[in-house]
Motif scaffolding. Structure first.
Motif, PDB file in Angstrom:
ATOM      1  N   UNK A   7     -33.764  21.396   9.275  1.00 15.95           N
ATOM      2  CA  UNK A   7     -34.904  20.489   9.403  1.00 15.95           C
ATOM      3  C   UNK A   7     -35.233  20.218  10.867  1.00 15.95           C
ATOM      4  N   UNK A   8     -34.231  20.147  11.714  1.00 19.90           N
ATOM      5  CA  UNK A   8     -34.468  19.914  13.140  1.00 19.90           C
ATOM      6  C   UNK A   8     -35.268  21.066  13.747  1.00 19.90           C
ATOM      7  N   UNK A   9     -34.917  22.283  13.397  1.00 13.89           N
ATOM      8  CA  UNK A   9     -35.646  23.453  13.903  1.00 13.89           C
ATOM      9  C   UNK A   9     -37.107  23.387  13.459  1.00 13.89           C
ATOM     10  N   UNK A  10     -37.322  23.055  12.203  1.00 12.65           N
ATOM     11  CA  UNK A  10     -38.687  22.997  11.673  1.00 12.65           C
ATOM     12  C   UNK A  10     -39.477  21.854  12.315  1.00 12.65           C
ATOM     13  N   UNK A  11     -38.855  20.708  12.484  1.00 14.83           N
ATOM     14  CA  UNK A  11     -39.540  19.573  13.121  1.00 14.83           C
ATOM     15  C   UNK A  11     -39.907  19.930  14.567  1.00 14.83           C
ATOM     16  N   UNK A  16     -44.033  21.445  18.429  1.00  9.84           N
ATOM     17  CA  UNK A  16     -44.549  22.451  19.367  1.00  9.84           C
ATOM     18  C   UNK A  16     -45.941  22.910  18.939  1.00  9.84           C
ATOM     19  N   UNK A  17     -46.146  23.039  17.651  1.00  7.67           N
ATOM     20  CA  UNK A  17     -47.454  23.434  17.136  1.00  7.67           C
ATOM     21  C   UNK A  17     -48.522  22.408  17.501  1.00  7.67           C
ATOM     22  N   UNK A  18     -48.183  21.134  17.320  1.00  4.53           N
ATOM     23  CA  UNK A  18     -49.132  20.068  17.654  1.00  4.53           C
ATOM     24  C   UNK A  18     -49.382  19.981  19.163  1.00  4.53           C
ATOM     25  N   UNK A  19     -48.315  20.112  19.946  1.00  2.00           N
ATOM     26  CA  UNK A  19     -48.473  20.074  21.404  1.00  2.00           C
ATOM     27  C   UNK A  19     -49.316  21.251  21.895  1.00  2.00           C
ATOM     28  N   UNK A  20     -49.069  22.425  21.327  1.00  2.00           N
ATOM     29  CA  UNK A  20     -49.843  23.605  21.704  1.00  2.00           C
ATOM     30  C   UNK A  20     -51.310  23.407  21.330  1.00  2.00           C
ATOM     31  N   UNK A  34     -52.472  29.805  17.444  1.00  2.00           N
ATOM     32  CA  UNK A  34     -51.784  28.652  16.857  1.00  2.00           C
ATOM     33  C   UNK A  34     -50.340  29.017  16.540  1.00  2.00           C
ATOM     34  N   UNK A  35     -49.537  27.991  16.256  1.00  2.00           N
ATOM     35  CA  UNK A  35     -48.142  28.194  15.866  1.00  2.00           C
ATOM     36  C   UNK A  35     -47.897  27.841  14.405  1.00  2.00           C
ATOM     37  N   UNK A  36     -48.940  27.511  13.666  1.00  5.31           N
ATOM     38  CA  UNK A  36     -48.757  27.085  12.278  1.00  5.31           C
ATOM     39  C   UNK A  36     -48.253  28.238  11.416  1.00  5.31           C
ATOM     40  N   UNK A  59     -48.478  19.444   8.978  1.00  2.00           N
ATOM     41  CA  UNK A  59     -48.690  19.597  10.422  1.00  2.00           C
ATOM     42  C   UNK A  59     -50.175  19.776  10.741  1.00  2.00           C
ATOM     43  N   UNK A  60     -50.866  20.576   9.936  1.00  4.87           N
ATOM     44  CA  UNK A  60     -52.306  20.743  10.130  1.00  4.87           C
ATOM     45  C   UNK A  60     -53.018  19.409   9.893  1.00  4.87           C
ATOM     46  N   UNK A  61     -52.590  18.656   8.870  1.00  4.61           N
ATOM     47  CA  UNK A  61     -53.206  17.355   8.572  1.00  4.61           C
ATOM     48  C   UNK A  61     -53.024  16.385   9.730  1.00  4.61           C
TER      49      UNK A  61
END
Length: 186
Positions: A7-11, A16-20, A34-36, A59-61
């Motif tokens: 879960x830590x890796x995914x979070x 990172x996806x949001x920051x990017x 994107x990183x999604x 994450x997209x939401x």
């Protein structure tokens, strides 16, 4: 501990996806990249199925809420992301590193292509007669105008998705190895 690490890796990837997304919206460094998709693949490999599909969509939401997405085009965008998140589940199966990379290559190319086709169709449908001609030629113009927004994510996904898939499978293998060693021999 292995569940917490998964879960830590995914979070971290979601963050990172949001920051990017924020950085790329402000700099336009790689339009559309994107990183999604990477997040969807890694989630599919490391997490239970339902959670794996939910994580990229959540994450997209969050990104849409934070960075704003106030157009009806979101119906097309979200439709594409739902299909991509579900399709990423094919990455769960153990394969050789080479096969994992090749399937990841296919998922990366397919995700970029699906997103491009669906969202540009949506743009044309929403803007027929206003942004683009209400004809097949107008649809082709919409796809032509969207090409720069296809090439960046395609290039990124052709590299990042296979690499992330191989790394996630390696991590899952390392996390599951001690549990397998504790099983009685048959």
């Amino acid at each position: 501990m292995s569940t917490a690490l998964r879960y830590a890796v995914v979070v971290l990837l979601a963050a990172a996806s949001l920051l990017w997304r924020d950085y790329n919206l402000n700099t336009f460094l790689a339009p559309g990249a994107e990183f999604v998709t990477v997040l969807a693949v890694v989630s599919a490999i490391l997490l239970p199925r339902v959670v794996a599909v939910a994580v990229p969509l959540l994450t997209v939401a969050v990104g849409d809420l934070v960075f704003g997405s106030h157009s009806v085009i979101f119906l097309y965008v979200w439709g594409a992301w739902v299909v991509i998140a579900i399709a990423a589940l094919v990455m769960r199966r153990d394969r050789s590193r080479t096969a994992t990379a090749l399937v990841g290559l296919g998922i990366g190319a397919g995700a970029s292509t699906l997103f491009f086709l669906v969202t540009n169709l949506g743009t044309w449908m929403l803007g027929r007669g206003e942004w683009y001609a209400d004809s097949f030629a107008g649809l082709l113009t919409a796809y032509g105008m969207g090409l720069p927004f296809y090439l960046y994510p395609l290039a990124a996904n052709l590299v990042l998705v296979p690499a992330a898939a191989v790394a996630a499978h390696a991590l899952r293998g390392r996390l599951e190895a001690p549990a397998a060693a504790l099983q009685p021999a048959h």
